[in-house]
Design a protein around this motif. Structure first.
Motif, PDB file in Angstrom:
ATOM      1  N   ASP A  87      59.803   3.409  40.571  1.00  0.00           N
ATOM      2  CA  ASP A  87      61.059   4.174  40.330  1.00  0.00           C
ATOM      3  C   ASP A  87      61.858   3.900  38.890  1.00  0.00           C
ATOM      4  O   ASP A  87      62.836   2.962  39.102  1.00  0.00           O
ATOM      5  N   GLU A 121      66.401   4.144  38.868  1.00  0.00           N
ATOM      6  CA  GLU A 121      67.189   3.412  40.115  1.00  0.00           C
ATOM      7  C   GLU A 121      67.698   2.240  39.850  1.00  0.00           C
ATOM      8  O   GLU A 121      67.134   1.294  39.265  1.00  0.00           O
ATOM      9  N   ARG A 152      60.030  10.801  41.398  1.00  0.00           N
ATOM     10  CA  ARG A 152      59.342   9.448  42.327  1.00  0.00           C
ATOM     11  C   ARG A 152      60.647   9.271  43.080  1.00  0.00           C
ATOM     12  O   ARG A 152      60.818   7.867  43.206  1.00  0.00           O
ATOM     13  N   SER A 153      61.274   9.692  42.360  1.00  0.00           N
ATOM     14  CA  SER A 153      63.607   9.036  43.543  1.00  0.00           C
ATOM     15  C   SER A 153      62.671   9.207  45.475  1.00  0.00           C
ATOM     16  O   SER A 153      61.724  10.257  45.559  1.00  0.00           O
ATOM     17  N   SER A 154      63.297   8.598  45.896  1.00  0.00           N
ATOM     18  CA  SER A 154      62.675   8.050  47.173  1.00  0.00           C
ATOM     19  C   SER A 154      64.197   9.135  47.921  1.00  0.00           C
ATOM     20  O   SER A 154      64.383   9.480  49.291  1.00  0.00           O
ATOM     21  N   ALA A 162      58.648   3.034  46.238  1.00  0.00           N
ATOM     22  CA  ALA A 162      59.533   1.950  45.366  1.00  0.00           C
ATOM     23  C   ALA A 162      60.927   0.986  46.041  1.00  0.00           C
ATOM     24  O   ALA A 162      59.830  -0.637  46.053  1.00  0.00           O
TER      25      ALA A 162
END
Length: 569
Positions: free
Chosen positions: A429, A432, A223-225, A399
């Motif tokens: 996300d 975050e 899910r992290s950018s 996100a």
């Protein structure tokens, strides 16, 4: 200093003036500045012709570890800037024929024998903080704190400025220093992360639990950018070991008080372990978001370990895509005016290369809302909204794109739409901390009770101290009349060592005043004046109006601090 002054006289005068300064209230309240001043004076005495370098100041003068990286951390420059301002404020208030001064651009201490002005005005850009001009405060329609939705939307901008100025500065870095071992094209995309896990054999080994933790980490990192999750595990057959990649390993062990998990992060390019930690194994999958979420945030957050390591080694010509985003986030954290033209340029280059890069479009949307005092150009809300909408064309499941549209909606006064996209961003996300903190700040401005949930989650995700979330939470609690709880939160805030801007001291002055602790409120106010006061004649009201973006908040702060006697009208 006069050239006729003998060395012996110079030493006596330096030490005498230093003792006087260290006994003053300003320095008694600031042990870090006292330590730094004493170090610089002794260095000037020992070798007046060779002032210490930034590394020596950081390690010997400020107690940083020997692996301190002067190219990646502006800590010594910022702290010496603080000291320079404290000295200027001290002498401006007292007037002395003999004074210590630190010339701009040097770490040298000099004795000035006359009482002429040094010409050193406090320079907000030196610490990454800028004074923000404010319009004349409107008439107050009610004595309730932040009770009007229209005016509280203005507070969102203030809270976001806190985040921009104060967010986890320990993890930000100057991104323009070329790394000798890197290739710029590697930085057009986020780095790759390989997951790896192992466990000790024995009666306490729980292979099912290990598999569950692995699955949770895989889903969370996907899910992290800030990273790209490798499709396969790293093996001896994996090609291109020099790729811009990391190994994130979890190892289950039998600890002294029960099962534990050791996490470690290794740079494959340098074959160097750059971070590790150990936690008790969560008892059930229901505990994973609470127990493992902060691990994911620490590793793969916008200001996490990987992003920080990337900034340290970012080549000077890495100007598109992910490399540009690293520069943008550094600007958001430090607000360095010298970096803004670089960020503007790299965003234009990135959009030329890929006009539908959702994260770059989201960054462009943010820049469109910056105040004239920072950019030299008027804010362009229409462009900000258009960039945000374009970001959603490409990044409906991104996100940052969702939060860009949330931010644009909030700034345009649409709390309902803003909340909808902020919620989607935190769902996309969930680990975050920065997104949770900003969502909470905006929702607070909309008088939405869910603000507390997001602010507290941001703090939980970033145990090092999410200053934007903590400070916003303090104002939330004050608005609700929960002065004691606000004080409890405020006193747990750990400001970063690289400078926190004026808002922290304003918040501390207000929360102490609301709790009747006037002496501490005075101390916070004095720190503010010493660091950000002008050398020209300026009233407390003018100072607050200059520093605080939101005129309503500036007026509230002035009234509160005046009524309690902290400042004199």
């Amino acid at each position: 200093m006069s050239s006729s002054l003998k060395d012996g006289e110079r030493v006596v005068m330096l030490r005498s003036e230093t003792r006087t300064l260290l006994q003053s209230p300003d320095f008694i309240r600031s042990p870090v500045m006292s330590q730094l001043l004493n170090y610089l004076v002794e260095a000037a005495i020992a070798d007046p012709d060779n002032p210490p370098k930034a590394y020596q100041v950081a390690v010997d003068g400020l107690g940083r570890s020997e692996d301190f990286d002067v190219q990646a951390d502006s800590y010594p420059r910022v702290q010496v800037g603080r000291l320079r301002k404290m000295l200027a404020a001290h002498y401006a208030a007292r007037g002395c024929a003999e004074r210590l001064r630190i010339p701009i651009g040097h770490y040298a201490v000099e004795m000035q024998l006359d009482d002429a002005e040094t010409g050193e005005k406090p320079n907000g850009a030196e610490t990454g903080d800028k004074g923000l001009s404010a319009a004349t405060p409107p008439e107050i329609a009610s004595d309730r704190w932040f009770s009007n939705r229209q005016t509280t939307l203005g507070l969102a901008g203030f809270l976001l400025v806190i985040g921009i100025l104060l967010t986890l500065v320990l993890n930000s870095a100057e991104p323009d220093m070329p790394g000798t071992e890197t290739v710029s094209q590697d930085y057009s995309s986020a780095p790759i992360v390989y997951l790896s896990s192992s466990r000790e054999s024995g009666p306490d080994a729980d292979s099912g639990r290990v598999a569950e933790i692995d699955q949770f980490l895989e889903n969370a990192l996907a899910r992290s950018s800030q990273v790209r999750l490798a499709a396969a595990e790293l093996s001896d057959d994996t090609t291109d070991k020099d790729q811009n990649a990391y190994r994130f390993e979890s190892r289950a062990i039998a600890g002294a008080n029960g099962p534990e998990v050791i996490f470690s992060l290794t740079s494959l390019r340098r074959n160097e372990t750059i971070w590790s930690t150990t936690i008790s194994t969560p008892e059930t999958p229901a505990d994973y978001p609470e127990k493992l979420g902060p691990i994911v945030s620490r590793v793969a957050g916008i200001y996490g370990v990987i992003a920080t390591d990337q900034r340290k080694h970012l080549p000077g010509d890495a100007m598109t895509g992910y490399g540009c985003l690293l520069r943008f986030e550094s600007f958001r954290a430090n607000r360095d005016p010298d970096l803004l033209p670089v960020v503007d340029s790299c965003i234009k280059k990135s959009l030329a290369a890929d006009p539908l890069d959702s994260q770059i479009l989201a960054a462009a949307s943010f820049l469109a809302y910056l105040q004239t005092e920072e950019t030299g150009r008027k804010p362009d809300p229409e462009a900000g909204m258009e960039f945000a909408r374009e970001a959603m064309v490409r990044g409906r499941e991104d996100a940052s794109a969702n939060f860009a549209l949330a931010r644009a909606s909030f700034f345009n006064g649409n709390c309902t739409l803003g909340k909808e996209f902020a919620e989607k961003a935190t769902e996309l996300d969930p680990y975050e901390a920065t997104i949770h903190a900003e969502a909470g700040a905006f929702l607070f401005a909309c008088n939405d009770p869910s603000a507390n949930k997001y602010l507290r989650r941001a703090i939980a995700l970033d145990p090092r101290g999410s200053i934007v979330a903590e400070t916003a939470l303090v104002f939330t609690l004050l608005a609700e009349g929960k002065d004691k709880e606000a004080l409890d939160i405020a006193e747990k805030i750990m400001p970063s060592s690289a400078g926190v801007g004026p808002y922290y001291d304003i918040a501390m002055a207000m929360v102490y005043a609301k709790n009747g602790r006037i002496k501490e409120s005075h101390a916070a106010w004095d720190r503010l004046v010493a660091a950000y006061g002008s050398e020209t004649e300026e009233s407390p009201k003018q100072l607050l109006d200059r520093l605080i973006l939101n005129p309503l908040l500036a007026n509230r702060a002035f009234l509160l601090l005046s009524v309690t006697g902290v400042i004199v009208k």
